[in-house]
Enzyme design. Structure first.
Site, PDB file in Angstrom:
ATOM      1  N   PHE B 122      -3.077   2.540  34.718  1.00 18.09           N
ATOM      2  CA  PHE B 122      -1.782   1.887  34.546  1.00 18.09           C
ATOM      3  C   PHE B 122      -0.864   2.312  35.677  1.00 18.09           C
ATOM      4  O   PHE B 122      -1.098   3.355  36.316  1.00 18.09           O
ATOM      5  CB  PHE B 122      -1.169   2.290  33.197  1.00 18.09           C
ATOM      6  CG  PHE B 122      -0.856   1.133  32.291  1.00 18.09           C
ATOM      7  CD1 PHE B 122      -1.850   0.252  31.902  1.00 18.09           C
ATOM      8  CD2 PHE B 122       0.436   0.917  31.809  1.00 18.09           C
ATOM      9  CE1 PHE B 122      -1.576  -0.806  31.046  1.00 18.09           C
ATOM     10  CE2 PHE B 122       0.720  -0.143  30.953  1.00 18.09           C
ATOM     11  CZ  PHE B 122      -0.285  -1.000  30.568  1.00 18.09           C
ATOM     12  N   GLN B 235      15.080  -1.200  31.969  1.00 17.32           N
ATOM     13  CA  GLN B 235      13.843  -1.588  32.653  1.00 17.32           C
ATOM     14  C   GLN B 235      13.570  -3.079  32.543  1.00 17.32           C
ATOM     15  O   GLN B 235      13.512  -3.628  31.451  1.00 17.32           O
ATOM     16  CB  GLN B 235      12.647  -0.838  32.065  1.00 17.32           C
ATOM     17  CG  GLN B 235      11.324  -1.215  32.718  1.00 17.32           C
ATOM     18  CD  GLN B 235      10.209  -0.265  32.338  1.00 17.32           C
ATOM     19  OE1 GLN B 235       9.651  -0.347  31.249  1.00 17.32           O
ATOM     20  NE2 GLN B 235       9.889   0.663  33.219  1.00 17.32           N
ATOM     21  N   HIS B 237      10.660  -5.411  33.051  1.00 13.57           N
ATOM     22  CA  HIS B 237       9.201  -5.401  33.211  1.00 13.57           C
ATOM     23  C   HIS B 237       8.862  -6.477  34.234  1.00 13.57           C
ATOM     24  O   HIS B 237       9.403  -7.577  34.174  1.00 13.57           O
ATOM     25  CB  HIS B 237       8.544  -5.706  31.860  1.00 13.57           C
ATOM     26  CG  HIS B 237       7.078  -5.441  31.816  1.00 13.57           C
ATOM     27  ND1 HIS B 237       6.168  -6.207  32.507  1.00 13.57           N
ATOM     28  CD2 HIS B 237       6.358  -4.492  31.161  1.00 13.57           C
ATOM     29  CE1 HIS B 237       4.947  -5.733  32.266  1.00 13.57           C
ATOM     30  NE2 HIS B 237       5.033  -4.696  31.453  1.00 13.57           N
ATOM     31  N   LEU B 251       6.234 -10.989  26.998  1.00 14.25           N
ATOM     32  CA  LEU B 251       5.533  -9.973  27.778  1.00 14.25           C
ATOM     33  C   LEU B 251       4.114 -10.379  28.191  1.00 14.25           C
ATOM     34  O   LEU B 251       3.345 -10.900  27.397  1.00 14.25           O
ATOM     35  CB  LEU B 251       5.459  -8.671  26.975  1.00 14.25           C
ATOM     36  CG  LEU B 251       4.885  -7.473  27.724  1.00 14.25           C
ATOM     37  CD1 LEU B 251       5.780  -7.084  28.891  1.00 14.25           C
ATOM     38  CD2 LEU B 251       4.708  -6.294  26.783  1.00 14.25           C
ATOM     39  N   GLU B 254       0.968  -5.073  31.261  1.00 14.26           N
ATOM     40  CA  GLU B 254       0.614  -4.419  32.510  1.00 14.26           C
ATOM     41  C   GLU B 254      -0.896  -4.169  32.578  1.00 14.26           C
ATOM     42  O   GLU B 254      -1.456  -3.952  33.651  1.00 14.26           O
ATOM     43  CB  GLU B 254       1.378  -3.080  32.614  1.00 14.26           C
ATOM     44  CG  GLU B 254       1.234  -2.391  33.943  1.00 14.26           C
ATOM     45  CD  GLU B 254       2.215  -1.218  34.097  1.00 14.26           C
ATOM     46  OE1 GLU B 254       3.318  -1.290  33.526  1.00 14.26           O
ATOM     47  OE2 GLU B 254       1.861  -0.263  34.784  1.00 14.26           O
ATOM     48  N   ARG B 285       6.990   0.130  37.615  1.00 14.90           N
ATOM     49  CA  ARG B 285       7.536  -1.154  37.175  1.00 14.90           C
ATOM     50  C   ARG B 285       8.789  -1.558  37.945  1.00 14.90           C
ATOM     51  O   ARG B 285       8.996  -2.736  38.239  1.00 14.90           O
ATOM     52  CB  ARG B 285       7.848  -1.098  35.679  1.00 14.90           C
ATOM     53  CG  ARG B 285       6.596  -1.109  34.851  1.00 14.90           C
ATOM     54  CD  ARG B 285       6.894  -1.001  33.377  1.00 14.90           C
ATOM     55  NE  ARG B 285       5.649  -1.152  32.619  1.00 14.90           N
ATOM     56  CZ  ARG B 285       5.567  -1.024  31.304  1.00 14.90           C
ATOM     57  NH1 ARG B 285       6.644  -0.729  30.599  1.00 14.90           N
ATOM     58  NH2 ARG B 285       4.425  -1.186  30.693  1.00 14.90           N
ATOM     59  N   HIS B 350      13.071  -5.424  29.315  1.00 19.33           N
ATOM     60  CA  HIS B 350      11.974  -4.937  28.481  1.00 19.33           C
ATOM     61  C   HIS B 350      12.273  -3.648  27.741  1.00 19.33           C
ATOM     62  O   HIS B 350      11.894  -3.488  26.581  1.00 19.33           O
ATOM     63  CB  HIS B 350      10.765  -4.735  29.387  1.00 19.33           C
ATOM     64  CG  HIS B 350       9.522  -4.285  28.687  1.00 19.33           C
ATOM     65  ND1 HIS B 350       8.950  -5.027  27.674  1.00 19.33           N
ATOM     66  CD2 HIS B 350       8.724  -3.194  28.847  1.00 19.33           C
ATOM     67  CE1 HIS B 350       7.865  -4.396  27.246  1.00 19.33           C
ATOM     68  NE2 HIS B 350       7.716  -3.283  27.926  1.00 19.33           N
ATOM     69  N   ARG B 385      10.692   4.151  33.338  1.00 19.10           N
ATOM     70  CA  ARG B 385       9.595   4.569  32.469  1.00 19.10           C
ATOM     71  C   ARG B 385       8.259   4.060  32.990  1.00 19.10           C
ATOM     72  O   ARG B 385       8.164   2.912  33.419  1.00 19.10           O
ATOM     73  CB  ARG B 385       9.813   4.035  31.055  1.00 19.10           C
ATOM     74  CG  ARG B 385       8.663   4.334  30.117  1.00 19.10           C
ATOM     75  CD  ARG B 385       8.946   3.905  28.704  1.00 19.10           C
ATOM     76  NE  ARG B 385       8.958   2.471  28.491  1.00 19.10           N
ATOM     77  CZ  ARG B 385       7.868   1.723  28.324  1.00 19.10           C
ATOM     78  NH1 ARG B 385       6.679   2.267  28.386  1.00 19.10           N
ATOM     79  NH2 ARG B 385       7.980   0.425  28.113  1.00 19.10           N
TER      80      ARG B 385
END
Lengths: 246, 572
Positions: B122, B235, B237, B251, B254, B285, B350, B385
């Protein structure tokens, strides 16, 4: 794009009926979008449950043109748009208001099911192929469409005797967990009434997660119940001993 | 208490039934406390359900070289060193145990060939670290915790919204709210209250968040006297759906990039080569979101204003097995077969890195008896994050808050509920019904979303932020005069009218903090201050309530011990 008529049930415990709203179509629109458009511009008090809008939470269940569906996943362009699109609450549960029904019974049934209980001193190793079949059941998003369409609940209202497909799926996920150690067959037979299911597969047809509810959960569970309670040899022994069938 | 209100009493009251709330509940129960959990939706529908990619934990099942130190370092780097170091340390150290616990409670993760929990790559994580279940990890987590909690005996108060925290002098006394179903009011008396209400995304127009994510807990805690920390860090995304309009913002996990997905612009260029040649699509991100935004702004976007994300070079069966819900989501909602062609994606609001300021070990706020955990709390993630660190955050700090709240409840006597506070909360709720004129809350909400999207988005300027503050004053005035139609029976317009007040508080805190931070760091990008400044890296922003006004102060970032500095200094 053109307008379409949404014929939405408005009412509560004391009754109600359909009300028509004209909604402008947009590309890729789903039924939940149309309901939100009604809320925003025509009826701010229209009650509908929803959360994720992505078919992952199972909140927006309704009966669209007579078929139990997730409103967030039902494309308007997949429905005939020359006549009104009807949206009704789930029939198997009491209406609270508009499209919101009282599904609390499901939570009561769920609470009866003994939790996952690992074998003592278990090694936490599992093969993917053993996990696969249980993961199918764990995809369930608790939309309760299977409960809604099941005739034992919908037409016969046997909520006292019957758990419904959702909870057979949940029991299956526990019974078939590679490391679980508890038997739930007695519960299936006596409290969840699995014998009342006559495998018409309506539940499987409406499952938005495409879980093979009947074939992979209910039938194997029925077999377990039969093996434990209706095996002819066991029955004969019981008869001879004069014991009551458990 | 006046008998006119239904009243429930628990040692520990938890507001929110997502991952953090439920994990807190399980822990508080294990400590012997009586626990009540209030949730706005039905149990099991909280936004955790939408978490897809996985839980970050250095289990070392796939990459043996991983360990808590590397996870700690990745988290601090991803957060641009504004993180609370102690939270980042605890999080990295404890998350493997929290994942194992989930497995012991019945969660079924994908497996490695040797039968252990499988981990995937990730963004921003040095090693393959995310424990996952296809792309529905959040559902697995919430169902596991929900079943555990119910089985152990939590009291669940479903479809109930809290509109005010009640206090007995300086300490917490419980909460006041209404049942969504009938519109009746209800009081919850408790010695400890844990806020686990999640995020604020619904204040923005393009968001991956559900209707529930309206910043309730942050606003409630702020109004009760708690502090809000680093609220400028919102954030976006990088990959939300951009088409069709009804699913804009939804969404796209990821995990698509984690499994090898490639980003391209309309000219077919793999543009991440320009922005982060080392990490490419698996950059953090903030970087990927800005890169996509920039490509679109400079005219190289896809037809609907996004970028192309392509996983179709992988075997179709593999894609369907590892990303089943993405496959269905695009097929059914956008008529795109992701095994055959690219998805169109763009940034979507997000996650909130900022939130209620808490003590690292306990989740304790500055109000006695009030705790916070999960997205509603701040500190762990700093300025940005990493994907996968949210689910582990919920588990690690949900548990710690549950533990501390139960201990607090054991140590104190029962609080008294002040009927004046209850009366005021009731008046506020009923006022929109009494007006014969006024705007519909949906209109105000829609315009607030447009405004924040335009003025407090990915790229910010002083001019926009000052304008946004002015606009917020107008929104507050309008919201003070809005009108609700219909009855109190399950009335979404009425519910929104209350949620809107929370969104306005949070929006103001975000805007004020964003205006004050004159640099770019992590998710906070100022066009007028494009550089990351060392001096700003030593400051956190704290917001408190000062009468009716919002007060913002800078506080120094806590100094970390030498051994942790060493970890950060090590390369790799």
């Amino acid at each position: 794009m053109s307008d379409v008529t949404m014929r939405v049930f408005r009412g509560d415990r004391d009754g109600g009926g359909p009300v028509d709203y004209r909604v402008a179509l947009t590309p890729g629109m789903v039924v939940l979008d149309a309901l939100h458009a009604i809320q925003a511009h025509q009826a701010p008090d229209l009650a509908v449950r929803w959360n994720c809008k992505a078919a992952k939470c199972g909140s927006c269940s309704a009966e669209v043109n007579g078929r139990p569906r997730l409103a967030c996943k039902t494309r308007m362009d997949a429905l005939p748009l020359d006549k009104p699109i009807t949206v009704y609450p789930l029939k198997a549960f009491p209406v609270i208001k508009d499209l919101v029904t009282d599904v609390s019974w499901n939570y009561k049934v769920n609470a009866k099911i003994p939790a996952f209980t690992p074998r003592p001193d278990v090694k936490w190793k599992m093969e993917q192929r053993d996990v696969d079949r249980v993961q199918e059941f764990r995809k369930c998003i608790e939309c309760f469409l299977c409960q809604d369409v099941c005739h034992v609940l919908r037409d016969h209202g046997k909520k006292e005797q019957f758990g419904g497909p959702r909870f057979f799926v949940r029991v299956a996920s526990l019974e078939m967990h590679p490391l679980d150690s508890v038997s739930r067959t007695k519960l299936l037979k006596e409290e969840l009434g699995i014998g009342l299911c006559n495998i018409t597969k309506c539940c499987t047809e409406v499952c938005p997660e495409e879980i093979h509810i009947t074939d992979n959960a209910i039938i194997p569970l029925k077999e377990r119940v039969v093996d434990e309670f209706y095996d002819p040899l066991t029955m004969l022994v019981r008869k001879i001993r004069g014991a009551k069938r458990d | 208490m006046t008998p006119k209100y239904e009243t429930h009493e628990n040692d520990v009251l938890i507001i929110g039934a997502g991952g953090a709330g439920l994990r807190a509940a399980v822990e508080a129960l294990a400590q012997g406390a009586s626990v009540g959990v209030v949730c706005k939706s039905l149990l099991g529908k909280a936004h955790t359900v939408m978490a897809e990619g996985g839980i970050a934990a250095a289990m070392c099942n796939v990459d043996q070289a991983d360990g808590w130190r590397t996870h700690f370092r990745d988290t601090m780097r991803g957060g641009k060193f504004l993180n609370n170091w102690r939270m980042a340390q605890l999080h990295a150290q404890e998350s493997p145990d929290r994942v194992r616990e989930l497995e012991q409670w019945g969660a079924l993760f994908d497996r490695t060939e040797t039968g252990d929990i499988l981990q995937r790559a990730f963004g921003g994580h040095t090693f393959k670290r995310l424990c996952h279940v296809g792309d529905r990890t959040g559902l697995e987590m919430i169902r596991t915790l929900q079943d555990r909690g119910v089985q152990q005996g939590i009291d669940v108060y479903m479809e109930c919204t809290i509109t005010r925290l009640l206090k007995d002098g300086d300490r917490i006394a419980g909460a006041f709210g209404y049942w969504r179903e009938q519109g009746r009011f209800v009081i919850f008396k408790a010695k400890s209250v844990i806020v686990a209400t999640g995020g604020i995304g619904k204040a923005w127009k393009v968001t991956s968040n559900s209707w529930e994510c309206t910043g309730d807990g942050m606003a409630l805690a702020y109004e009760a006297g708690a502090e809000l920390l680093d609220m400028e860090f919102v954030q976006f995304h990088p990959t939300g759906m951009v088409w069709p309009p009804g699913v804009q913002g939804l969404l796209v996990t990821e995990a698509v990039r984690g499994e090898g997905g490639i980003l391209r612009n309309k000219n077919g260029e793999r543009f991440m080569e320009k922005y982060d040649p080392k990490r490419m699509e698996l950059s953090t991100r903030d970087v990927v979101a800005r890169s996509i935004y920039t490509e679109v702004k400079e005219g190289r976007g896809s037809p609907h204003g996004g970028a192309f994300l392509d996983i179709s070079h992988k075997q179709a069966e593999y894609v369907k097995r590892k990303l089943p819900s993405m496959y269905h989501q695009f097929k059914e909602l956008a008529d795109v077969d992701i095994t055959k062609g690219p998805m169109e994606v763009g940034p979507t609001c997000h996650y909130m890195m900022g939130g209620i300021r808490v003590e690292a070990e306990t989740g304790r706020t500055s109000v006695a008896g009030l705790y916070a955990a999960g997205e509603a709390a701040a500190g762990l993630h700093g300025a940005n994050r990493l994907g996968g660190n949210s689910l582990s955050d919920l588990l690690v700090f949900g548990r710690r808050a549950g533990l501390a709240a139960a201990e607090h409840a054991r140590a104190v006597g029962g609080p008294a509920v002040d009927s004046a506070q209850v009366d005021e909360a009731e008046r506020q709720l009923l006022a929109p019904f009494e007006r014969t004129t006024g705007e519909n809350p949906y209109t105000i909400h829609g315009e607030l979303q447009d405004m924040l999207q335009a003025l407090v988005g990915i790229f910010r300027t002083e001019e926009d932020l000052v304008r946004a503050l002015g606009e917020l004053e107008k929104f507050k005035a309008r919201a003070g005069l809005m009108r609700v139609e219909g009855s109190r029976l399950f009335n979404p317009g009425w519910h929104l009218s209350r949620d809107l007040q929370h969104m306005l508080v949070v929006a103001e805190a975000v805007t004020r903090s964003a205006l004050a931070r004159q640099e770019s760091r992590g998710a906070h990008s100022r066009i007028d201050f494009p550089k990351t400044e060392d001096a700003w890296g030593k400051k956190n922003h704290v917001i408190t309530r000062d009468g009716a006004a919002m007060r913002l102060v800078e506080v120094p970032v806590a100094e970390m011990p030498e051994e942790l500095k060493q970890i950060l200094a090590e390369d790799k």
